[in-house]
Design a protein around this motif. Structure first.
Motif, short mmCIF file in Angstrom:
data_model
loop_
_atom_site.label_atom_id
_atom_site.label_comp_id
_atom_site.label_asym_id
_atom_site.label_seq_id
_atom_site.Cartn_x
_atom_site.Cartn_y
_atom_site.Cartn_z
N ARG A 175 0.83 -1.21 0.00
CA ARG A 175 0.00 0.00 0.00
C ARG A 175 0.87 1.26 0.00
NH1 ARG A 175 -3.56 -3.29 3.67
NH2 ARG A 175 -2.15 -2.70 5.37
N MET A 176 1.98 1.19 0.68
CA MET A 176 2.87 2.36 0.76
C MET A 176 3.58 2.63 -0.56
SD MET A 176 3.01 4.09 3.67
CE MET A 176 4.65 4.85 3.56
N VAL A 177 4.10 1.58 -1.23
CA VAL A 177 4.99 1.81 -2.37
C VAL A 177 4.38 1.46 -3.73
CG1 VAL A 177 7.02 1.50 -0.91
CG2 VAL A 177 6.12 -0.46 -2.19
N LEU A 232 11.05 5.65 0.02
CA LEU A 232 10.30 6.57 -0.83
C LEU A 232 10.91 7.95 -0.92
CD1 LEU A 232 6.68 5.58 0.28
CD2 LEU A 232 7.65 5.28 -2.01
N GLU A 233 11.96 8.22 -0.18
CA GLU A 233 12.58 9.55 -0.20
C GLU A 233 13.09 9.87 -1.61
OE1 GLU A 233 15.61 9.67 2.76
OE2 GLU A 233 14.20 9.64 4.45
N GLY A 234 12.65 10.99 -2.15
CA GLY A 234 13.09 11.43 -3.46
C GLY A 234 12.55 10.64 -4.62
N ARG A 235 11.57 9.79 -4.37
CA ARG A 235 11.03 8.93 -5.41
C ARG A 235 9.74 9.52 -5.98
NH1 ARG A 235 11.76 3.48 -3.90
NH2 ARG A 235 9.90 2.99 -5.11
N SER A 236 9.49 9.26 -7.26
CA SER A 236 8.22 9.65 -7.85
C SER A 236 7.18 8.58 -7.53
CB SER A 236 8.35 9.81 -9.37
OG SER A 236 8.81 8.60 -9.95
N ARG A 237 5.92 8.97 -7.62
CA ARG A 237 4.84 8.04 -7.31
C ARG A 237 4.66 7.03 -8.44
NH1 ARG A 237 -0.16 9.69 -9.70
NH2 ARG A 237 0.07 11.57 -10.95
N ARG A 238 3.93 5.95 -8.13
CA ARG A 238 3.59 4.94 -9.13
C ARG A 238 2.14 5.16 -9.57
NH1 ARG A 238 6.53 0.31 -9.98
NH2 ARG A 238 8.47 0.09 -8.79
N PRO A 239 1.90 5.75 -10.72
CA PRO A 239 0.53 6.02 -11.15
C PRO A 239 -0.04 4.90 -12.01
CG PRO A 239 2.04 7.05 -12.68
CD PRO A 239 2.89 6.32 -11.66
N LEU A 240 -1.31 5.01 -12.30
CA LEU A 240 -1.95 4.33 -13.42
C LEU A 240 -2.22 5.42 -14.46
CD1 LEU A 240 -4.47 1.92 -11.66
CD2 LEU A 240 -2.41 1.28 -12.94
N PRO A 241 -2.51 5.04 -15.71
CA PRO A 241 -2.76 6.06 -16.73
C PRO A 241 -3.84 7.07 -16.34
CG PRO A 241 -2.38 3.96 -17.78
CD PRO A 241 -2.40 3.69 -16.30
N ALA A 245 -5.18 5.43 -5.49
CA ALA A 245 -5.49 6.74 -4.92
C ALA A 245 -4.41 7.17 -3.92
CB ALA A 245 -6.85 6.70 -4.24
N LEU A 246 -3.88 6.22 -3.16
CA LEU A 246 -2.82 6.53 -2.20
C LEU A 246 -1.60 7.13 -2.89
CD1 LEU A 246 -2.83 3.38 0.11
CD2 LEU A 246 -3.64 5.68 0.71
N GLN A 247 -1.39 6.78 -4.17
CA GLN A 247 -0.23 7.28 -4.89
C GLN A 247 -0.29 8.78 -5.12
OE1 GLN A 247 2.57 5.33 -5.91
NE2 GLN A 247 1.57 4.06 -4.39
N HIS A 248 -1.45 9.38 -4.93
CA HIS A 248 -1.59 10.83 -5.08
C HIS A 248 -1.19 11.58 -3.81
CE1 HIS A 248 -3.68 10.81 -9.03
NE2 HIS A 248 -4.07 9.61 -8.63
N LEU A 249 -0.91 10.86 -2.75
CA LEU A 249 -0.54 11.46 -1.47
C LEU A 249 0.97 11.46 -1.30
CD1 LEU A 249 -3.12 9.67 0.88
CD2 LEU A 249 -3.41 11.83 -0.36
N THR A 250 1.47 12.34 -0.45
CA THR A 250 2.88 12.27 -0.09
C THR A 250 3.12 10.99 0.72
OG1 THR A 250 2.62 13.41 2.04
CG2 THR A 250 2.95 14.79 0.07
N ALA A 251 4.37 10.60 0.82
CA ALA A 251 4.70 9.38 1.57
C ALA A 251 4.22 9.49 3.01
CB ALA A 251 6.20 9.12 1.51
N GLN A 252 4.42 10.64 3.63
CA GLN A 252 4.00 10.80 5.02
C GLN A 252 2.48 10.76 5.14
OE1 GLN A 252 4.27 14.58 7.68
NE2 GLN A 252 6.10 13.38 8.18
N GLN A 253 1.77 11.37 4.19
CA GLN A 253 0.31 11.32 4.22
C GLN A 253 -0.18 9.88 4.07
OE1 GLN A 253 -0.71 13.99 1.03
NE2 GLN A 253 -0.79 15.79 2.36
N ARG A 254 0.45 9.09 3.20
CA ARG A 254 0.08 7.68 3.05
C ARG A 254 0.26 6.96 4.38
NH1 ARG A 254 3.63 5.98 -2.20
NH2 ARG A 254 3.43 8.03 -3.17
N ALA A 255 1.43 7.17 5.00
CA ALA A 255 1.72 6.47 6.25
C ALA A 255 0.70 6.81 7.33
CB ALA A 255 3.12 6.82 6.72
#
Length: 331
Positions: A27-29, A75-84, A140-150
């Motif tokens: 869920r996080m990554v 996740l530091e400095g990483r881009s999110r994993r989206p769907l199209p 949807a979680l991928q639209h949040l910052t890493a800290q917001q996801r956590a």
């Protein structure tokens, strides 16, 4: 000399948590392969610090704290994993050329066998509930910052108190509450096609659902485009990373399949049923010029008894391997 760790005692306490920790890291990554690596790192960190654990919290809480911080570091400095659908562009033209963006780290599915060890049982009886790993929710979680996801996952999936989350993430309680508010607001503001549904619509025990899925499989194996369209809702969404385009509407999806699918007639495709993220899925094998059916794509299906509303497609053999499926079907 350092304190010796009783390996057997350690394993007895932490090994039962492996699947739920894998789900948490997923869920996080957004990648089950990366999640499994992060769980391994979590266990290594836990092993090293086990002598100082001293049961100040439950082992489960302690392991989730380590896993969450391991994910945050990764996740530091990483881009999110989206769907199209999460890239922000409008629905595409099914007759236009496809844009392959294999350079984008796309969101990956999670096989049910990884999360539950087999077809998911009643979610009330397992640590990993189906709702918490639905593809739409993870996307949807991928639209949040890493800290917001956590914070969102610890507060709303694991039901930790704000004080527990604050301690785990080295935040203040006020900081946890404000981060949670921002995360919720961000999810509410997502476009409809990327917003997680309020509740899952599938009921695998509903005979109408079984009939719908039977019709979908039959239509693909007969390469009956009209039959495929008939199983979709009028506003169905179709997306297939690594192509950035996504499509809305049963008719447009039918046009896409009719013009882009390499099948030419009945028997060219054979489908094997499976499950991803707690939802039905099908593995599609395409017949080659030599008559052999080889791994082509895996489709994750969402919908309700009225029709299939969202199809997400992944190409290549990686998902087949994760599902434990053969790359070639016997004749």
């Amino acid at each position: 000399m350092g304190t010796r760790v009783d390996e057997r005692a350690f394993q007895e306490q932490v090994e039962p948590l492996r699947r739920e920790l894998t789900a948490h890291c997923y869920r996080m990554v957004g990648s089950v392969h990366e999640a499994e690596d992060l769980v391994q790192e979590t266990y290594l960190r836990a092993w090293r610090s086990f002598p100082g654990f001293e049961n100040r919290s439950s082992v489960r809480t302690w392991m989730y704290r380590i896993a969450t911080n391991t994910c945050l570091t990764a996740l530091e400095g990483r881009s999110r994993r989206p769907l199209p659908t999460g890239l922000g562009q409008p629905a595409g033209d099914p007759t236009a050329e496809l844009q392959d963006r294999s350079d984008i780290p796309w969101l990956e599915p999670a096989p049910d066998t990884v999360l539950w060890g087999g077809p998911a049982p009643d979610p009330a009886d397992v640590a990993v509930g189906r709702d918490s790993v639905r593809l739409a929710f993870v996307a949807a979680l991928q639209h949040l910052t890493a800290q917001q996801r956590a914070v969102l996952l610890l507060r709303e999936v694991l039901r930790w108190s704000a004080a527990e989350v604050a301690q785990a993430l080295s935040l203040t309680v006020a900081g946890v509450n404000s981060t949670l508010q921002r995360a919720r607001a961000h999810l509410r503001a997502l476009p409809e096609e990327t917003r997680p549904p309020a509740a899952p619509a599938w009921d695998e025990y509903d005979p109408r659902v079984r009939e719908l899925l039977d019709a979908y499989v039959r239509a693909f194996e007969e390469y009956d485009v009209d039959g495929i369209v008939a199983t979709l809702t009028a506003d169905a969404v179709w997306e297939m990373p690594p192509f950035v385009e996504w499509y809305r509407g049963a008719e447009d999806v039918g046009t896409l399949i009719g013009t882009r699918c390499p099948a030419s007639g009945p028997g060219d495709m054979r489908l094997v049923r499976t499950a991803l993220n707690g939802n039905p899925a099908v593995a599609v094998y395409m017949r080659g010029p030599d008559g052999v059916h080889r791994a082509f794509q895996v489709q994750h299906l969402e919908g309700d008894p009225r029709g299939i509303a969202h199809v997400t497609v992944w190409f290549g053999t990686r998902v087949f391997t994760a599902l434990g499926l053969a790359e070639v079907l016997p004749g």
